[in-house]
Design a protein around this motif. Sequence first.
Motif, short mmCIF file in Angstrom:
data_model
loop_
_atom_site.label_atom_id
_atom_site.label_comp_id
_atom_site.label_asym_id
_atom_site.label_seq_id
_atom_site.Cartn_x
_atom_site.Cartn_y
_atom_site.Cartn_z
N GLN A 135 0.84 -1.21 0.00
CA GLN A 135 0.00 0.00 0.00
C GLN A 135 0.87 1.25 0.00
O GLN A 135 0.56 2.25 -0.67
CB GLN A 135 -0.94 0.00 1.21
CG GLN A 135 -1.96 1.14 1.19
CD GLN A 135 -2.84 1.13 -0.05
OE1 GLN A 135 -3.32 0.08 -0.48
NE2 GLN A 135 -3.04 2.30 -0.66
N ASN A 136 1.99 1.20 0.71
CA ASN A 136 2.88 2.36 0.74
C ASN A 136 3.50 2.61 -0.63
O ASN A 136 3.65 3.76 -1.06
CB ASN A 136 3.99 2.15 1.78
CG ASN A 136 4.85 3.39 1.96
OD1 ASN A 136 4.36 4.45 2.33
ND2 ASN A 136 6.14 3.26 1.69
N GLU A 164 0.97 4.47 -2.60
CA GLU A 164 0.86 5.87 -2.17
C GLU A 164 1.97 6.73 -2.77
O GLU A 164 1.72 7.83 -3.28
CB GLU A 164 0.91 5.95 -0.63
CG GLU A 164 -0.26 5.31 0.09
CD GLU A 164 -1.56 6.05 -0.12
OE1 GLU A 164 -1.53 7.28 -0.35
OE2 GLU A 164 -2.63 5.40 -0.07
#
Length: 435
Positions: free
Chosen positions: A106-107, A110
């Motif tokens: 997920q990072n 982002e």
Amino acid sequence: MANYYQPEIETAPREKIIEIQNEKIRKQVKHVYENVKYYRDLMDAKGVKPEDIQTIDDIKKLPFLTKNDLRDAYPYGLLGTDLKNCVRIQSTSGTTGKRVVAFYTQNDIELWEECCARAIVAAGGTNEDVCQVCYGYGLFTGGPGLNGGSHKVGCLTLPMSSGNTERQIQFMMDLGSTIICCTPSYAAYIAETLKEKGYKPEDNKLKAGIFGAEPWTEEMRRSIEKGLGIKAYDIYGLTETSGPGVSFECEEQTGMHINEDHFYAEIIDPETGDVLPEGEVGELVFTSLDKEAFPLLRYRTRDLCVLTRKKCSCGRTHVKMSKPKGRSDDMLIIRGVNVFPSQIETVLLNEGYDPNYLIEVDRVNNTDTLDVNVELNAEQASWDAATVQGKEKALEVAMRTMLGIGPKVHLVQPKTITRSEGKAVRVIDKRKLHD
């Protein structure tokens, strides 16, 4: 007035950028060595340990990665974290061999979307814009990347994907799209279709286009800008490092700023692997400084370009890369001469033709042949046979001057060459050059 999504990073002093890179490369090399056996084995074979990499300048001690490594390690061999930490994959189109599959935490997503947001803001995007994303979605990185970046900027996002040009134009006109994101060849096709429907450039509300995923020339940029009434910005990326947003153009349009807090770029001699000085043409190599799931170190892109740190009027301090000037691995070698499709496109646009063309290469009686099929526009289609023949000869002379070898040019009727709503197919190589 320059626009920035993250001004504190995009305009940071060089010392600050180097400080960020030094910190990240130490952490990343340790992460890769401990979690990616494939790359650890490459480092061990070269006699390099994580503690040998203390600053970004030490990166040249590390081994390279190539697309062959990615295929050999398929699918999980270069994964840098537990699979449970991964939330998405993206993949290349897989034109040869196995597909390249890239993983994302997920990072990772982002950070990727932040890079795309920087590109959109650099093109003038704000939360008051309507951003029409016509890149393909699904496994292709274009759609998801610009879609996420558009969300971060706060634009009204139209997730159109590629294709269905009638619907693209309907939404563009009805919803007042102000930014369009797609391949340059598709942008040219949309401009062509709008003209056929009787629209003038001033009839749409577009102000900017963000175009990438395939090579395009300055001549094609000017053609698209005129056809759509916009300013056309280049964007660069590759699935292996995340997708679009690795670098992007600002309003100066003289190269693409690399997001150096996330990606470290080198230019090497394609033959020797030696790092070249700034300003020399060579192969672009990228290191992902903070990707968790798919952390590639010194990945050879095969794109040929130039890096420059010349001060930019936009105020960004990140290094610029030129448009790729071709590729070290897929350029055409015809009768001993290196030929890039972009050279042929430049001739066509300079001579007043639309960028709808198809290059066919073959080998007859042990001699390479080069045929260039060029589509006429509606006005040119009325030329008589003698005029067509004369124009073909004139193009052959112009291309011989550009390429150093003489092609056979065939002017064909409008709509003869199949349109692409994704990456345009520019070359058909019928030679059996590889097993």
